[in-house]
Design a protein around this motif. Structure first.
Motif, PDB file in Angstrom:
ATOM      1  N   ASN A  14      -0.502  14.633   4.470  1.00  9.34           N
ATOM      2  CA  ASN A  14      -1.333  15.439   3.579  1.00  9.34           C
ATOM      3  C   ASN A  14      -2.665  15.741   4.245  1.00  9.34           C
ATOM      4  O   ASN A  14      -3.323  14.868   4.803  1.00  9.34           O
ATOM      5  CB  ASN A  14      -1.564  14.653   2.275  1.00  9.34           C
ATOM      6  CG  ASN A  14      -2.220  15.497   1.212  1.00  9.34           C
ATOM      7  OD1 ASN A  14      -3.240  16.120   1.447  1.00  9.34           O
ATOM      8  ND2 ASN A  14      -1.615  15.512   0.046  1.00  9.34           N
ATOM      9  N   VAL A  91      -2.238   4.678   6.552  1.00  5.84           N
ATOM     10  CA  VAL A  91      -1.295   5.656   6.021  1.00  5.84           C
ATOM     11  C   VAL A  91      -0.933   6.725   7.051  1.00  5.84           C
ATOM     12  O   VAL A  91       0.254   7.059   7.202  1.00  5.84           O
ATOM     13  CB  VAL A  91      -1.842   6.275   4.715  1.00  5.84           C
ATOM     14  CG1 VAL A  91      -0.990   7.472   4.287  1.00  5.84           C
ATOM     15  CG2 VAL A  91      -1.855   5.223   3.612  1.00  5.84           C
ATOM     16  N   ARG A  95       3.027   7.156   8.178  1.00  5.55           N
ATOM     17  CA  ARG A  95       3.762   8.390   7.946  1.00  5.55           C
ATOM     18  C   ARG A  95       4.328   8.943   9.250  1.00  5.55           C
ATOM     19  O   ARG A  95       5.466   9.410   9.291  1.00  5.55           O
ATOM     20  CB  ARG A  95       2.861   9.410   7.255  1.00  5.55           C
ATOM     21  CG  ARG A  95       2.439   8.974   5.865  1.00  5.55           C
ATOM     22  CD  ARG A  95       1.724  10.075   5.127  1.00  5.55           C
ATOM     23  NE  ARG A  95       2.634  11.157   4.795  1.00  5.55           N
ATOM     24  CZ  ARG A  95       2.615  11.806   3.637  1.00  5.55           C
ATOM     25  NH1 ARG A  95       1.750  11.464   2.702  1.00  5.55           N
ATOM     26  NH2 ARG A  95       3.456  12.786   3.407  1.00  5.55           N
ATOM     27  N   LYS A 135      -3.132  10.321  -3.420  1.00  3.07           N
ATOM     28  CA  LYS A 135      -1.694  10.399  -3.166  1.00  3.07           C
ATOM     29  C   LYS A 135      -1.396   9.960  -1.736  1.00  3.07           C
ATOM     30  O   LYS A 135      -2.175  10.198  -0.826  1.00  3.07           O
ATOM     31  CB  LYS A 135      -1.214  11.838  -3.388  1.00  3.07           C
ATOM     32  CG  LYS A 135       0.295  12.024  -3.250  1.00  3.07           C
ATOM     33  CD  LYS A 135       0.681  13.445  -3.590  1.00  3.07           C
ATOM     34  CE  LYS A 135       2.162  13.715  -3.320  1.00  3.07           C
ATOM     35  NZ  LYS A 135       3.040  12.824  -4.092  1.00  3.07           N
ATOM     36  N   GLY A 136      -0.249   9.322  -1.562  1.00  3.00           N
ATOM     37  CA  GLY A 136       0.166   8.901  -0.229  1.00  3.00           C
ATOM     38  C   GLY A 136       0.632   7.459  -0.181  1.00  3.00           C
ATOM     39  O   GLY A 136       1.433   7.083   0.661  1.00  3.00           O
ATOM     40  N   ARG A 138       1.940   4.284  -2.905  1.00  2.00           N
ATOM     41  CA  ARG A 138       2.328   3.970  -4.281  1.00  2.00           C
ATOM     42  C   ARG A 138       2.668   2.485  -4.390  1.00  2.00           C
ATOM     43  O   ARG A 138       3.516   1.982  -3.657  1.00  2.00           O
ATOM     44  CB  ARG A 138       3.525   4.818  -4.708  1.00  2.00           C
ATOM     45  CG  ARG A 138       3.933   4.604  -6.152  1.00  2.00           C
ATOM     46  CD  ARG A 138       5.145   5.423  -6.555  1.00  2.00           C
ATOM     47  NE  ARG A 138       4.919   6.858  -6.463  1.00  2.00           N
ATOM     48  CZ  ARG A 138       5.753   7.760  -6.976  1.00  2.00           C
ATOM     49  NH1 ARG A 138       6.859   7.370  -7.625  1.00  2.00           N
ATOM     50  NH2 ARG A 138       5.490   9.050  -6.843  1.00  2.00           N
ATOM     51  N   ALA A 149       9.336   6.597  -4.655  1.00  2.00           N
ATOM     52  CA  ALA A 149       8.158   6.897  -3.838  1.00  2.00           C
ATOM     53  C   ALA A 149       8.549   7.710  -2.612  1.00  2.00           C
ATOM     54  O   ALA A 149       7.874   8.681  -2.245  1.00  2.00           O
ATOM     55  CB  ALA A 149       7.473   5.590  -3.414  1.00  2.00           C
ATOM     56  N   GLU A 154       5.670   9.603  -0.704  1.00  2.00           N
ATOM     57  CA  GLU A 154       4.654   8.563  -0.629  1.00  2.00           C
ATOM     58  C   GLU A 154       5.232   7.300  -0.002  1.00  2.00           C
ATOM     59  O   GLU A 154       6.442   7.063  -0.051  1.00  2.00           O
ATOM     60  CB  GLU A 154       4.120   8.242  -2.026  1.00  2.00           C
ATOM     61  CG  GLU A 154       3.368   9.396  -2.672  1.00  2.00           C
ATOM     62  CD  GLU A 154       2.659   8.963  -3.937  1.00  2.00           C
ATOM     63  OE1 GLU A 154       1.421   8.810  -3.893  1.00  2.00           O
ATOM     64  OE2 GLU A 154       3.334   8.780  -4.964  1.00  2.00           O
TER      65      GLU A 154
END
Length: 217
Positions: A14, A91, A95, A135-136, A138, A149, A154
């Motif tokens: 994101n 994060v 990802r 967001k990203g 959970r 998720a 996420e």
């Protein structure tokens, strides 16, 4: 419950997440920065297997740092001397690595035990706040929630405790179990009984420090 099904890789990071410039690989013949070795090359077959998998990492200490201000949404590239002690994950890098879920290991210093349980709750507060902030990431408690998720793009964050010393000893067996039940209600999904020292539930085989647990446990 049946095994988790393979799911597609996470979507691109994101744009609202903070990142820093990615370090570029060294030119041929040029030493890698900070004394690091050259990046390994993955075969196309290995990359395809990883992309189709649902990778779940079972241990990271980062939650302790998060409770003290570490921004898990920002890319961290710690220098070589401190790489083994902090900045293990964030994060953006999770990802990029197609990571579906991360168990955050809540740890506390084994001595003194007094105050450990309050620190457990501080770390859980930090995880809840991070998951609620943007967001990203959970906070999840079940396999089904991990799948949900993943489908939403996420990373699932789960929590466990390293060492029952974190539950302290006050109130005897009933007190220990009451504190365990309270963190289970908050989302803790595993308890590592021993972590370096004796505690109310047991004693390690080597280098045990502290009083022995009650004989009736």
């Amino acid at each position: 419950m049946p095994p988790l099904p393979p799911l597609p890789p996470l979507p691109p990071l994101n744009e609202t997440l903070e990142t820093t410039e990615t370090r570029q690989p060294s030119e041929p013949g040029e030493p890698a920065p900070d004394g690091a070795g050259a990046a390994p090359r993955l075969s196309d077959e290995a990359a395809a297997v990883h992309a189709a998998a649902t990778p779940i990492d079972l241990h990271a200490d980062t939650i302790k740092l998060m409770s003290r201000g570490y921004d898990v949404f920002r890319r961290h590239e710690p220098a070589w001397p401190v790489r083994n002690y902090g900045g293990h994950l964030d994060v953006p890098r999770m990802r990029e690595g197609n990571q579906a879920a991360q168990f955050f290991g809540i740890w506390t210093f084994p001595k003194p035990e007094s105050g450990c349980f309050a620190d457990v709750n501080r770390q859980l507060d930090a995880l809840e706040q991070a998951a609620a902030a943007r967001k990203g990431l959970r906070f999840c408690r079940t396999a089904d929630e991990i799948v949900q998720a993943r489908a939403a793009g996420e990373i699932a964050a789960l929590a466990g405790i390293e060492g029952a010393h974190a539950l302290e000893r006050g109130g005897g067996t009933a007190g220990v179990l009451e504190r365990l039940e309270s963190v289970a209600r908050r989302g803790v999904r595993y308890l590592g009984l021993l972590h370096f020292s004796r505690n109310a539930l047991g004693a390690p085989a080597l280098a045990a420090i502290g009083p022995l647990p009650p004989a009736n446990l």
